[in-house]
Every structure is written in structure tokens, then in C-alpha cells.
Design a protein around this motif. Structure first.
Motif, mmCIF file in Angstrom:
data_model
loop_
_atom_site.group_PDB
_atom_site.id
_atom_site.type_symbol
_atom_site.label_atom_id
_atom_site.label_comp_id
_atom_site.label_asym_id
_atom_site.label_seq_id
_atom_site.Cartn_x
_atom_site.Cartn_y
_atom_site.Cartn_z
ATOM 1 N N ALA A 1 0.832 -1.209 0.000
ATOM 2 C CA ALA A 1 0.000 0.000 0.000
ATOM 3 C C ALA A 1 0.863 1.255 0.000
ATOM 4 O O ALA A 1 1.776 1.390 0.811
ATOM 5 C CB ALA A 1 -0.900 -0.003 1.236
ATOM 6 N N LEU A 2 0.553 2.170 -0.896
ATOM 7 C CA LEU A 2 1.318 3.416 -1.016
ATOM 8 C C LEU A 2 0.372 4.608 -1.147
ATOM 9 O O LEU A 2 -0.742 4.455 -1.654
ATOM 10 C CB LEU A 2 2.178 3.376 -2.290
ATOM 11 N N SER A 3 0.841 5.774 -0.743
ATOM 12 C CA SER A 3 0.058 6.994 -1.005
ATOM 13 C C SER A 3 0.037 7.243 -2.501
ATOM 14 O O SER A 3 -0.996 7.544 -3.079
ATOM 15 C CB SER A 3 0.681 8.213 -0.327
ATOM 16 N N ALA B 1 5.412 1.058 2.760
ATOM 17 C CA ALA B 1 6.709 1.660 2.456
ATOM 18 C C ALA B 1 7.097 2.585 3.603
ATOM 19 O O ALA B 1 6.243 3.047 4.348
ATOM 20 C CB ALA B 1 6.638 2.437 1.154
ATOM 21 N N ALA B 2 8.400 2.798 3.738
ATOM 22 C CA ALA B 2 8.868 3.748 4.758
ATOM 23 C C ALA B 2 10.021 4.541 4.173
ATOM 24 O O ALA B 2 10.864 3.996 3.463
ATOM 25 C CB ALA B 2 9.325 3.003 6.011
ATOM 26 N N ASN B 3 10.014 5.834 4.455
ATOM 27 C CA ASN B 3 11.136 6.671 4.044
ATOM 28 C C ASN B 3 11.864 7.137 5.300
ATOM 29 O O ASN B 3 11.434 8.086 5.947
ATOM 30 C CB ASN B 3 10.636 7.864 3.228
ATOM 31 N N CYS C 1 3.869 12.105 3.555
ATOM 32 C CA CYS C 1 4.409 11.113 2.633
ATOM 33 C C CYS C 1 5.915 11.318 2.554
ATOM 34 O O CYS C 1 6.472 12.156 3.248
ATOM 35 C CB CYS C 1 3.751 11.249 1.258
ATOM 36 N N GLY C 2 6.567 10.582 1.680
ATOM 37 C CA GLY C 2 8.020 10.686 1.574
ATOM 38 C C GLY C 2 8.482 11.971 0.900
ATOM 39 O O GLY C 2 9.672 12.234 0.815
ATOM 40 N N GLY C 3 7.543 12.772 0.450
ATOM 41 C CA GLY C 3 7.914 13.958 -0.325
ATOM 42 C C GLY C 3 8.063 15.227 0.483
ATOM 43 O O GLY C 3 8.092 16.316 -0.068
ATOM 44 N N SER C 4 8.152 15.075 1.807
ATOM 45 C CA SER C 4 8.325 16.246 2.662
ATOM 46 C C SER C 4 9.814 16.477 2.863
ATOM 47 O O SER C 4 10.511 15.614 3.358
ATOM 48 C CB SER C 4 7.644 15.986 4.008
ATOM 49 N N SER C 5 10.302 17.622 2.426
ATOM 50 C CA SER C 5 11.730 17.861 2.528
ATOM 51 C C SER C 5 12.015 19.273 3.010
ATOM 52 O O SER C 5 11.546 20.244 2.421
ATOM 53 C CB SER C 5 12.371 17.626 1.152
ATOM 54 N N GLU C 6 12.742 19.353 4.081
ATOM 55 C CA GLU C 6 13.118 20.634 4.680
ATOM 56 C C GLU C 6 11.928 21.570 4.825
ATOM 57 O O GLU C 6 12.002 22.768 4.541
ATOM 58 C CB GLU C 6 14.242 21.285 3.861
#
Lengths: 315, 130, 223
Positions: A109-111, A171-173, C161-166
Motif C-alpha cells: 500500500a502506497l500513497s 513503504a517507509a522513508n 508522505c516521503g515527499g516532505s523535505s526541509e
């Protein structure tokens, strides 16, 4: 092996105590099924399961479920990615039923990447639910045999429930901002019912180790299988491009230096990738590796072999 | 481009301070064909007013304001600058051509500078450059 | 306020071809505050049309007017005569005003002059940004007063989400802050980070636009 939740090979690999290996297979931007057969041919036998991306970077590609079915026919176990960008809860649940009926056992599952980055930037996004809510829906479909609305998954009042048995990924970032919140987000995914997690590709081992420390502090590694993501670098140019254009991704200068000095950057890139995997294997709490060789699937066997992860266990 | 005539003069909008420089112009022939309107501050100038002048066939609008960072109302001249630019952009967009509105920064002591500007504007209009 | 920006002149001008008597009608509320469709903008647009007409050798009467609001019936009274006399009206109100004007004056041709954007606030002079998505079920209690629906590009309810940067959103890293970074910072400031550990279930969107065109009926004030 403890009671398995699904018939997923990936689950069996984890539960039998093996270090799992997955890779990524991007479906074609056409109906060319041969591409999938070709890529599947490279990966067969070298990975436990393979992620089939869902219109990644918001570019129209063959449906991940259709491509997944083609992969099954080629002897690969697919992990279907589902993003929340293009479908609402009705369409997603419908696709989960269909995928499961076709023999698909893993869903990630992903955004979903924002449509701005894709080839239809004028489209309307959906985001009816987010990835954590999607994980929750998948786990309730499997464990409680209900839809998001609470109704039982069965065809008629008197029919027995017939619910999908899906091994659930997320997923994880580890490097996304706000850093402090990342472990909380992982915990939320675990609470929602995720079985395994794949991380964004890792280059900065130090920062990743710190993240894993935070994960172990919360005991999260005992509740979920964590797979570290790696992407082999093809050149110093690619490394610089990724460093500069992917949010939250850092590539230490010494890798870039090694690549620019190397006579053969391609084999240097593969060597770096293998070194990373060997280093990652030592980290406590990691259960597997996820190799994202973007349009470079044919190199995966080489990496798996060199990292001592071949042959894959028969479970 | 209408020419300067007795009834359709070019308009000078100036603030109270820059008007002192206009009044100090020695060669008053230079002011022939120009009609001076003094505003408390150049920031009082509105785009609508500029366009209204053009509608009434005034051939040219000259806006004089205090030097940058020296506005008595702090940011009036900056506001005027934005409005002059917008007015020119609108003229361009509606098809009558930009460059009909000019803005200069002059202090009360800059009569010589005003003289030069007036000469330039006259040449511009008579030469059909706008 | 409801924010809006003016359409390109050319688009507006194309619409009014052949009209003999035109009225440009401004709105004195939201669009006046966001400098898009108030009295001043009416003056500018009307002058622009007249100047363009002269340049093109066209004769068209262009009248100007601005009323308090175009989304309340009573304010149209003061402009009724002007509207009746015009062949067509360019409304400089938001989309609500344009429609309400058209509804109130049946048979009158009405054109919009603005593109309505969002419910926003004035960050600084000349800069407006979105705050509310009008979802019909305010969730600000849980997020320290910062809305994930309106301020996260993906309306994510459970974190960035993973797109948050600074601190910025990858969708527009130059100007748009990551809504979730704002929420996180705010909750940290309030000492309420633990509140963010709660998982929010799927949203019931039926209270907003997804429930069909909105309608409020208040029996307590209805006459």
C-alpha cells in the motif's frame, strides 16, 4: 513455522527465518507483455517476490494486477503495489477482490506519487484514503473478512465469506522530514496491520543505522518485517541527479567520488550495491533486502549472487 | 499615438516633493503641452486613473516620485512603480501598446533631471516612438 | 475569504464580442479584499475594454458598478436598473456571485471575469494561500489547528508522505510548505505530539462536496 496468514511465498520465507530478497518490476507503457516476460526471466529464482509498480511517478503503465498475473505465469510471485492516487475505496477493494481471485498474494500500500510528476499532470487525484488507511482496509478484509463499510465479504446473505488473503506491505522513508515523525508513521502502519515494510533506497548507512536504532527502541522490528531498499547506481551522474532531485534522499560524496573515479562505473556501482547489502545484513532488526534496479532488472541476479543471497530458499 | 495638443496634454503625476522640482524647471517652454497633477504621494496614483487618462486621449503619462528609500510615506513610490508597470502591461495586453507610462524618481532639487526627462518624453512622442 | 484572480483580458474580451451595452459589475466582499473584483478592478477592466474597443474601432457602451455582495439578493436592488439596461453583464464576483446574478436576472447574459481559487487567507500583501477545503466536518481539533485535508497536497490524514523535505512539499517546494511539517511543529510546540500517534480511519467525505451540491437548511432562522 508459525501459523501463516496467507499463502504468500514471501511470508513463508520470512517466517522460516530467512533473509528475504525482493526486486522491482516496472510494467511497460504499452501492451507489450513480452517486456514483462523478459524481465521476469532475469529475476526468476533470484528473488522471493517482486514488486509490480502501480503507475509509478504517475506515468500511465500497464495495470499492476494484469502485469502481476503475467509475472505469476512466468513463475514469479508478485507484490502488487496499490496507490491511493487513482482509485477510491470502492475501486481499490474491487481490485483487491479481483487480484486475490487471480492468485495474487501480496499487496503493498502506497500513497502514490503526486500526478504533477507524471505524464498527465492535469488529472484529478483521488486520495480518498491514505496508505495507512489502505493497510487497515486490507487487514480487515483479510482478518475480519469485512469491507471498509463493515459489510461481510460474501456474495449473498447465506453464502460463506470469501475474503482475500493478502500479505500486506507498506513503504517507509527513513530520511523523509520531519525525521522525528518517521518512526511514528511506521508504528501506525504496524498498528493498521502491515506485515512487512520496504524502505526508500538507502545510501547513507549512518543515518539509516540511526533510524534502525529508533525503530529498535520502540521494538517495532519485532512486529514487522523490515526490508531495506537499495538501488544500484549506474554512474556518478545518476547519483548526483538522484541526490539533487529526490526529496529526502542523500547520497554520500564518497560513493559519488568512487563512481567518478572508476574505470568501469557500472561494475563499481554494482560493487557498491553489494557492499551495502552485506553491511545492511549485519544490522539488527532487518529481515530482508529490496532491490530497486530501475529499468535494470537484468543486473539483479548478479547482485543477489555476489551478496551471497543465492540460491533462494525453497519454503 | 495622439500628439500633444492644447486640449490633450501629456499628464505629469507627481508627489508633493517631486512637484517642487517640476516647479523649479527654468526653461518653462519645456512644460508646454504638459499638465501637472500633484498628488500627496505617488502612492496615491491608481491604475484606473492612468487608464482613464489614456481613455481621455492624453497621449502620455509621466509619473514622478521621490527617490527609492526616500519616500515620505515610506513605500508610496514602490507602490507607484508596481502600478505603472501594471498599467503598461495592461496597455500591451489590450493591444494599444505599452510604454505610454513612464516613471522617474526625482528629489525636490532635481529640476535639471526633470528638464532632461521632459525633453526625452517630448522627443519620444513627437518621434512616434510610442 | 473566497480568493480569485482575474482571467486573461483576451478571454474576457472574446466573450463580449458584439455586445452593445455592457455592464461590468464588481463585488464589494471577498474579491475586493483579495484585489481581484472590487471597485478598483472594475474601473481598470472597464477602461481596458473601452481602450481596446477604440483601438479596434468598435462601439460599445461600457457601464461600471460595484455592489456590496453578489451572493445576497438584497444587494442587487441598487444595481437593478443598470443590469436591466445592459445587454450583458461581466461579473467580477467569485463563481458564487456570477451564478447568483445569472439566477436573479433570468435571460440576462452573464460572463465571469475571475477564476475563483480557494478559501484562503492573506499571508502578506499580494500573497494569498489556501486554508480550508470546505469538507463539511472540521478536523482541526486533532491537528493543532492546521488542516491536513487542505494543506497536504494528498490530503493525507496520518502523517507526511516521503515527499516532505526541509519543511516544503515536493509538489511545489518553492512556495508550499508541507502541511504535515506544519502540523508536527505545531503539535510539538503545544506539547501534544502523542496525539499524532492516533490512527485516523478513512474520512467520511459525504459531509462535503462528495455528498452532492451542498445545502444548509436552518429551521431556526428560516422564515
Amino acid at each position: 513455522m508459525k501459523n501463516l496468514k496467507t499463502g504468500s511465498n514471501l511470508e513463508k520465507v520470512f517466517e522460516s527465518g530467512n533473509f528475504a530478497v525482493t526486486a522491482e518490476l516496472g510494467p511497460p507503457k504499452s501492451i507489450d507483455a513480452e517486456i514483462i516476460r523478459k524481465k521476469a526471466g532475469y529475476l526468476r529464482g533470484y528473488v522471493d517476490a517482486v514488486n509490480i509498480t502501480d503507475n509509478q511517478t504517475a506515468i500511465v503503465r500497464m495495470s499492476s494486477i494484469a502485469a502481476g498475473l503475467l509475472a505469476i505465469k512466468e513463475g514469479l510471485e508478485p507484490i502488487i503495489q496499490i496507490t491511493c492516487r487513482d482509485r477510491n475505496r470502492i475501486a481499490i477493494q474491487s481490485d483487491v477482490l479481483g487480484a486475490s481471485a487471480l492468485g495474487i498474494k501480496n499487496i503493498l500500500a502506497l500513497s502514490g506519487d503526486h500526478q504533477k510528476f507524471g505524464n498527465h499532470p492535469g488529472t484529478k487525484n483521488v486520495f480518498d484514503i491514505d496508505s495507512i488507511q489502505l493497510i487497515g482496509i486490507l487487514s480487515e478484509m483479510r482478518d475480519k473478512k469485512i469491507f471498509q463499510n463493515g459489510e461481510e465479504i460474501k456474495n449473498s446473505k447465506n453464502a460463506p465469506p470469501a475474503a482475500p488473503e493478502i500479505y500486506i506491505g507498506g513503504a517507509a522513508n527513513p530520511f523523509g522530514d520531519p525525521l522525528e515523525f518517521r518512526p511514528v508513521r511506521l508504528a501506525k502502519k504496524i498498528n493498521a496491520g502491515a506485515d512487512f515494510i520496504q524502505t526508500q533506497c538507502i545510501y547513507d548507512m549512518e543515518r539509516f543505522s540511526l533510524w534502525m536504532e529508533k525503530i529498535r527502541e520502540r521494538g517495532l522490528h519485532t512486529k514487522i518485517k523490515i526490508m531495506a531498499g537499495v538501488t544500484p547506481l549506474k554512474s556518478a551522474g545518476m547519483a548526483r541527479y538522484m541526490r539533487d532531485s529526490v526529496a529526502g534522499l542523500t547520497i554520500p560524496d564518497y560513493y559519488i567520488e568512487r563512481l567518478s573515479k572508476a574505470e568501469d562505473p557500472v561494475s563499481e556501482g554494482l560493487a557498491i550495491c553489494v557492499e551495502q547489502i552485506l553491511e545492511l545484513k549485519k544490522i539488527e532488526g532487518l529481515s530482508g533486502i529490496h532491490i530497486m534496479a530501475i529499468e535494470w532488472e537484468r543486473k539483479v541476479p548478479e547482485i543477489v549472487d555476489a551478496a551471497g543471497l543465492y540460491p533462494r530458499p525453497e519454503v | 499615438m495622439p500628439e500633444i495638443t492644447k486640449t490633450r496634454k501629456a499628464v505629469i503625476f507627481c508627489c508633493e516633493n517631486s512637484s517642487l522640482a517640476v516647479n523649479a524647471v527654468k526653461d518653462t517652454r519645456l512644460l508646454e503641452g504638459f499638465e501637472q497633477k500633484v498628488l500627496p504621494c505617488s502612492g496615491k496614483l491608481e491604475v484606473g486613473l492612468i487608464l482613464k487618462c489614456l481613455e481621455r486621449e492624453h497621449p502620455f503619462i509621466l509619473v514622478l516620485a521621490c527617490p527609492l528609500d526616500n519616500c515620505k510615506y515610506l513605500k508610496g513610490n514602490m507602490r507607484a512603480r508596481k502600478r505603472v508597470d501594471l498599467a503598461n502591461n495592461i496597455c500591451e495586453e489590450i493591444g494599444i501598446g505599452g510604454g505610454r507610462v513612464r516613471m522617474d524618481y526625482v528629489s525636490s532639487l532635481d529640476a535639471h533631471k526633470v528638464e532632461r526627462i521632459l525633453k526625452e518624453v517630448r522627443e519620444q512622442i513627437q518621434g512616434g516612438l510610442i | 475569504m473566497i480568493t480569485a484572480v482575474q482571467k486573461p483580458f483576451e478571454e474576457i474580451y472574446q466573450n463580449i464580442k458584439g455586445i452593445e451595452k455592457l455592464l461590468v459589475l464588481g463585488c464589494g466582499s471577498c474579491v475586493t479584499v483579495c484585489m481581484a473584483g472590487g471597485e478598483k478592478e472594475v474601473e481598470i477592466l472597464s477602461s481596458s475594454i473601452r481602450l481596446a474597443n477604440r483601438q479596434n474601432g468598435l462601439s460599445m457602451e461600457v457601464a461600471e458598478g460595484t455592489i456590496e455582495r453578489q451572493c445576497d439578493r438584497e444587494f442587487f436592488d441598487s444595481a437593478k436598473k443598470m443590469i436591466d439596461e445592459a445587454d450583458a453583464v461581466i461579473s467580477m464576483a467569485c463563481g458564487v456571485g456570477v451564478q447568483f446574478l445569472a439566477e436573479e436576472f433570468k435571460g440576462k447574459v452573464v460572463f465571469p471575469a475571475l477564476n475563483t481559487k480557494f478559501y484562503g487567507a492573506t499571508d502578506e500583501q499580494g500573497v494569498w494561500s489556501e486554508r480550508c477545503a470546505g469538507c463539511g466536518d472540521c478536523k482541526l481539533t486533532d491537528f493543532g489547528g492546521i488542516c491536513p485535508v487542505a494543506r497536504c497536497s494528498k490530503s493525507l490524514m496520518n502523517g507526511p508522505c516521503g515527499g516532505s523535505s526541509e519543511g516544503m512539499c515536493e509538489v511545489d517546494p518553492e512556495t508550499t510548505p508541507c502541511g504535515w511539517q506544519l502540523i508536527f511543529d505545531r503539535m510539538k510546540e503545544l506539547g501534544q505530539l502523542e496525539k499524532l500517534e492516533k490512527t485516523h480511519p478513512p474520512v467520511d467525505w459525504s459531509s462535503g462536496r462528495d455528498g452532492g451540491p451542498g445545502r444548509i437548511i436552518r429551521e431556526d432562522v428560516k422564515l
